[in-house]
Design a protein around this motif. Structure first.
Motif, mmCIF file in Angstrom:
data_model
loop_
_atom_site.group_PDB
_atom_site.id
_atom_site.type_symbol
_atom_site.label_atom_id
_atom_site.label_comp_id
_atom_site.label_asym_id
_atom_site.label_seq_id
_atom_site.Cartn_x
_atom_site.Cartn_y
_atom_site.Cartn_z
ATOM 1 N N ARG A 1 0.828 -1.210 0.000
ATOM 2 C CA ARG A 1 0.000 0.000 0.000
ATOM 3 C C ARG A 1 0.863 1.261 0.000
ATOM 4 O O ARG A 1 0.630 2.212 -0.733
ATOM 5 N N GLY A 2 1.937 1.205 0.864
ATOM 6 C CA GLY A 2 2.843 2.350 0.931
ATOM 7 C C GLY A 2 3.508 2.590 -0.407
ATOM 8 O O GLY A 2 3.660 3.727 -0.858
ATOM 9 N N MET A 3 3.938 1.497 -1.062
ATOM 10 C CA MET A 3 4.561 1.612 -2.382
ATOM 11 C C MET A 3 3.598 2.236 -3.366
ATOM 12 O O MET A 3 3.965 3.109 -4.148
ATOM 13 N N SER A 4 2.349 1.823 -3.298
ATOM 14 C CA SER A 4 1.354 2.336 -4.226
ATOM 15 C C SER A 4 1.159 3.838 -4.029
ATOM 16 O O SER A 4 1.114 4.601 -4.995
ATOM 17 N N ASP A 5 1.070 4.261 -2.784
ATOM 18 C CA ASP A 5 0.906 5.688 -2.499
ATOM 19 C C ASP A 5 2.139 6.475 -2.949
ATOM 20 O O ASP A 5 2.031 7.587 -3.470
ATOM 21 N N GLN A 6 3.312 5.866 -2.739
ATOM 22 C CA GLN A 6 4.543 6.550 -3.173
ATOM 23 C C GLN A 6 4.545 6.757 -4.684
ATOM 24 O O GLN A 6 4.925 7.812 -5.178
ATOM 25 N N ARG A 7 4.110 5.733 -5.407
ATOM 26 C CA ARG A 7 4.042 5.878 -6.869
ATOM 27 C C ARG A 7 3.054 6.960 -7.251
ATOM 28 O O ARG A 7 3.277 7.758 -8.150
ATOM 29 N N TRP A 8 1.934 6.985 -6.516
ATOM 30 C CA TRP A 8 0.906 7.989 -6.811
ATOM 31 C C TRP A 8 1.458 9.401 -6.563
ATOM 32 O O TRP A 8 1.255 10.311 -7.375
ATOM 33 N N LEU A 9 2.174 9.565 -5.462
ATOM 34 C CA LEU A 9 2.727 10.885 -5.132
ATOM 35 C C LEU A 9 3.776 11.303 -6.162
ATOM 36 O O LEU A 9 3.857 12.472 -6.554
ATOM 37 N N HIS A 10 4.566 10.336 -6.613
ATOM 38 C CA HIS A 10 5.566 10.634 -7.648
ATOM 39 C C HIS A 10 4.872 11.095 -8.924
ATOM 40 O O HIS A 10 5.273 12.091 -9.553
ATOM 41 N N ALA A 11 3.812 10.376 -9.280
ATOM 42 C CA ALA A 11 3.065 10.743 -10.490
ATOM 43 C C ALA A 11 2.436 12.120 -10.335
ATOM 44 O O ALA A 11 2.399 12.913 -11.282
ATOM 45 N N LEU A 12 1.976 12.413 -9.123
ATOM 46 C CA LEU A 12 1.387 13.740 -8.889
ATOM 47 C C LEU A 12 2.442 14.822 -9.105
ATOM 48 O O LEU A 12 2.159 15.856 -9.735
ATOM 49 N N GLY A 13 3.647 14.590 -8.596
ATOM 50 C CA GLY A 13 4.720 15.569 -8.784
ATOM 51 C C GLY A 13 4.973 15.832 -10.261
ATOM 52 O O GLY A 13 5.145 16.974 -10.689
ATOM 53 N N GLN A 14 4.966 14.752 -11.049
ATOM 54 C CA GLN A 14 5.196 14.917 -12.489
ATOM 55 C C GLN A 14 4.065 15.705 -13.143
ATOM 56 O O GLN A 14 4.285 16.575 -13.985
ATOM 57 N N GLU A 15 2.837 15.405 -12.714
ATOM 58 C CA GLU A 15 1.682 16.104 -13.278
ATOM 59 C C GLU A 15 1.714 17.593 -12.940
ATOM 60 O O GLU A 15 1.418 18.446 -13.763
ATOM 61 N N LEU A 16 2.065 17.888 -11.680
ATOM 62 C CA LEU A 16 2.133 19.297 -11.266
ATOM 63 C C LEU A 16 3.196 20.042 -12.067
ATOM 64 O O LEU A 16 3.011 21.209 -12.440
ATOM 65 N N ALA A 17 4.294 19.345 -12.335
ATOM 66 C CA ALA A 17 5.347 19.970 -13.144
ATOM 67 C C ALA A 17 4.818 20.280 -14.542
ATOM 68 O O ALA A 17 5.147 21.322 -15.129
ATOM 69 N N ARG A 18 3.967 19.390 -15.055
ATOM 70 C CA ARG A 18 3.371 19.630 -16.377
ATOM 71 C C ARG A 18 2.494 20.878 -16.366
ATOM 72 O O ARG A 18 2.317 21.531 -17.368
ATOM 73 N N HIS A 19 1.912 21.152 -15.192
ATOM 74 C CA HIS A 19 1.076 22.360 -15.078
ATOM 75 C C HIS A 19 1.920 23.606 -14.791
ATOM 76 O O HIS A 19 1.389 24.651 -14.468
ATOM 77 N N ARG A 20 3.233 23.437 -14.858
ATOM 78 C CA ARG A 20 4.195 24.533 -14.718
ATOM 79 C C ARG A 20 4.188 25.145 -13.323
ATOM 80 O O ARG A 20 4.408 26.335 -13.147
ATOM 81 N N PHE A 21 3.906 24.309 -12.339
ATOM 82 C CA PHE A 21 4.093 24.783 -10.973
ATOM 83 C C PHE A 21 5.592 24.849 -10.690
ATOM 84 O O PHE A 21 6.359 24.040 -11.217
ATOM 85 N N THR B 1 5.187 22.576 -6.097
ATOM 86 C CA THR B 1 5.026 21.139 -6.317
ATOM 87 C C THR B 1 5.381 20.360 -5.064
ATOM 88 O O THR B 1 4.646 19.459 -4.638
ATOM 89 N N HIS B 2 6.481 20.751 -4.482
ATOM 90 C CA HIS B 2 6.920 20.064 -3.257
ATOM 91 C C HIS B 2 5.871 20.198 -2.162
ATOM 92 O O HIS B 2 5.537 19.237 -1.465
ATOM 93 N N HIS B 3 5.322 21.398 -2.018
ATOM 94 C CA HIS B 3 4.316 21.635 -0.975
ATOM 95 C C HIS B 3 3.054 20.809 -1.208
ATOM 96 O O HIS B 3 2.517 20.198 -0.285
ATOM 97 N N VAL B 4 2.603 20.797 -2.446
ATOM 98 C CA VAL B 4 1.359 20.069 -2.735
ATOM 99 C C VAL B 4 1.560 18.580 -2.506
ATOM 100 O O VAL B 4 0.702 17.898 -1.904
ATOM 101 N N VAL B 5 2.702 18.054 -2.953
ATOM 102 C CA VAL B 5 2.973 16.623 -2.754
ATOM 103 C C VAL B 5 3.086 16.320 -1.262
ATOM 104 O O VAL B 5 2.560 15.313 -0.765
ATOM 105 N N ALA B 6 3.741 17.221 -0.534
ATOM 106 C CA ALA B 6 3.916 16.991 0.909
ATOM 107 C C ALA B 6 2.572 17.003 1.631
ATOM 108 O O ALA B 6 2.319 16.174 2.508
ATOM 109 N N GLU B 7 1.711 17.908 1.239
ATOM 110 C CA GLU B 7 0.409 17.975 1.925
ATOM 111 C C GLU B 7 -0.448 16.766 1.568
ATOM 112 O O GLU B 7 -1.170 16.229 2.423
#
Lengths: 228, 280
Positions: free
Chosen positions: B4-24, B29-35
């Motif tokens: 489960r932890g691995m799955s969430d980690q992958r999800w958070l990594h993917a979120l970071g990539q997506e946020l970067a695509r939105h030019r954050f 990006t770090h803040h949103v992923v951390a929250e």
């Protein structure tokens, strides 16, 4: 209005706990059945069972409300709305639990005892038990400890020598005295002593609940309202 | 690490990539992923259930931030809440060093900090539910308080909760129900059913908590992480309500560890030891 709303919601909540209602009825019933061969003991035990059941219900009802009452205070309730509303609900619940047992005794022992006095003893048992349970809950917030205190109190009440003067310090002594008047057809001094003790015990427990609730739910002095 | 932890980690990594695509920026990006990570840790929910897909959540965050920046702000009003020099100790442990917070009508303050740093304690002191060791709180107007958990009766229906709180506010039953249902509807919840509070999901129960706190339009709203268990859409809706309440002239204090709204609030009170900062 606010007081009645609190009472109504407390009753609604309790009435949906069907298992609790069944157990509330089972406790005095078991007490009655176990001593059924002895008229006096069966009635005295049903009174104690009733007191035990109602005080336990009040103890847990008080515990359930403990987290919620502060926010209700912020919603505009005064402390007395909350503890009196709950107390009123417990009295109504207690009388509802007592009613079938009075009917049972009237049917089963009607010709042998003074039924009016049995009714008075039941009313006083309920009257004392409700604030007593709330009081234990106010003094001991953890329900397990509160339940054990109630168990010790009731056990003491059951086992103590009736001739010992210390019995008058126990909360449900009034039921025993009025019970004696009802069962053994003694003089009215038993009835008077029982009524006096029951009323005083009810008042004392209610006042203590009021004091503790008012302290717990007080508006803290560091908080001031600019316009109210 | 668990599956489960691995799955969430992958999800958070993917979120970071997506946020970067939105030019954050990397900071945002770090803040949103951390929250998001903090929310997952606290709520115990799997990431997909809590936030949906990383793509969808990143898009929603981008849209939310963009729409909020466009909102016109009304000038702030009078002081509604002033907490001055609040301190609190539990035994030898100092929970709150001298802390100040002033919130005007039409402002939002966020109280942030690590677990156990005294956020909820501070809010309970502001609500008058807990005494500080020193300091005072001045409130101008009606107070509404939403606790982090508890605050409801297991065996009562939502509408009965509305009636109970409404009676305290001085409303009759009909009005209380109407206000409660209305508040629930804004959170996309139909509160008219006969489901007891104990059978509500965690998120729906928090909606009930929130509706109870806002019943009667209090002037000062104290909200202690009220979004626990909310799904992504409701979480974003919640913040929209916060902005609306602010624009209606209420003073709002929100305890939060979700940092992506911090650039939108008027004050940030960081209770992390050594970081006592109030920033506009």
């Amino acid at each position: 209005m606010r007081l009645l709303t609190v009472a109504e919601m407390a009753l609604r909540e309790l009435s949906r706990r069907r298992g609790v209602i069944l157990l509330l009825l089972a406790l005095p019933f078991v007490c009655y059945v176990v001593r059924h061969d002895q008229v006096g003991q069966s009635i005295r035990f049903v009174l104690l069972g009733l007191a035990w059941a109602v005080s336990t219900a009040a103890l847990f009802a008080g515990g359930t409300s403990r987290q919620i009452e502060p926010r209700l205070r912020l919603s505009g309730y005064r402390s007395h709305h909350l503890y009196l509303g709950r107390l009123f609900a417990m009295w109504v619940l207690g009388l509802a639990v007592a009613a079938p047992f009075f009917a049972l005794i009237a049917f089963d022992r009607g010709g042998q005892v003074r039924l009016g006095a049995v009714a008075a003893a039941m009313v006083l048992a309920v009257a004392v038990a409700a604030p007593f349970g709330l009081l234990i809950g106010a003094v001991v917030p953890r329900e397990l400890e509160g339940t054990l205190i109630l168990l010790v109190t009731i056990s003491l009440q059951m086992m103590i020598d009736p001739a010992d003067s210390i019995t008058r310090l126990t909360p449900f002594w009034s039921s025993r005295e009025i019970g004696t008047y009802a069962i053994d057809h003694t003089g009215t001094e038993y009835l008077v002593r029982g009524l006096t003790h029951g009323i005083l015990a009810t008042l004392l427990a209610t006042v203590l609940v009021a004091v503790l609730s008012t302290i717990r739910l007080r508006t803290r002095p560091h908080l001031r309202y600019a316009s109210r | 690490m668990t599956e489960r932890g691995m799955s969430d980690q992958r999800w958070l990594h993917a979120l970071g990539q997506e946020l970067a695509r939105h030019r954050f920026t990397p900071d945002v990006t770090h803040h949103v992923v951390a929250e998001a990570a903090a929310h997952l840790r606290d709520s115990g929910q799997p990431a997909l259930r809590a936030f949906g897909t990383p793509e969808g959540y990143a898009a929603a965050v981008a849209e939310s931030l963009a729409s909020q920046r466009r909102q016109p702000r009304r000038p702030r009003g009078r002081v509604r809440l002033r907490a001055s020099q609040i301190t609190k100790r539990y035994g030898r442990r100092t929970v709150l060093k001298p802390t100040d917070l002033t919130v005007h009508a039409g402002e939002v303050a966020a109280v942030v900090g690590a677990n156990g740093c005294g956020k909820s304690t501070f809010l309970r002191i502001c609500a008058g539910l807990l005494s500080p060791d020193s300091g005072e709180v001045l409130v101008d107007g009606l107070l509404g308080y939403c606790p982090q958990e508890g605050g409801t009766y297991d065996f009562l229906l939502p509408e009965e909760h509305f009636v109970l709180v409404g009676a305290g506010r001085g409303f009759d039953r009909g009005r209380s129900r109407q206000l409660g249902r209305g508040g629930a509807a804004t959170l996309h919840w139909d509160a008219a059913g006969d489901v007891q509070a104990r059978h509500l999901s965690g998120g729906t129960r928090q909606k009930l908590n929130l509706v109870m706190a806002t019943l009667g339009d209090p002037d000062v709203l104290l909200l202690d992480e009220p979004y626990q268990g909310f799904d992504r859409g409701t979480y974003l809706d919640f913040w929209q309500h916060v902005w609306r309440w602010r624009d209606e002239g209420r003073a709002i204090v929100v305890v939060t560890h979700l940092l992506n709204q911090l650039d939108q609030v008027d004050h940030v009170l960081d209770l992390t030891p050594g970081a006592r900062e109030v920033a506009a």
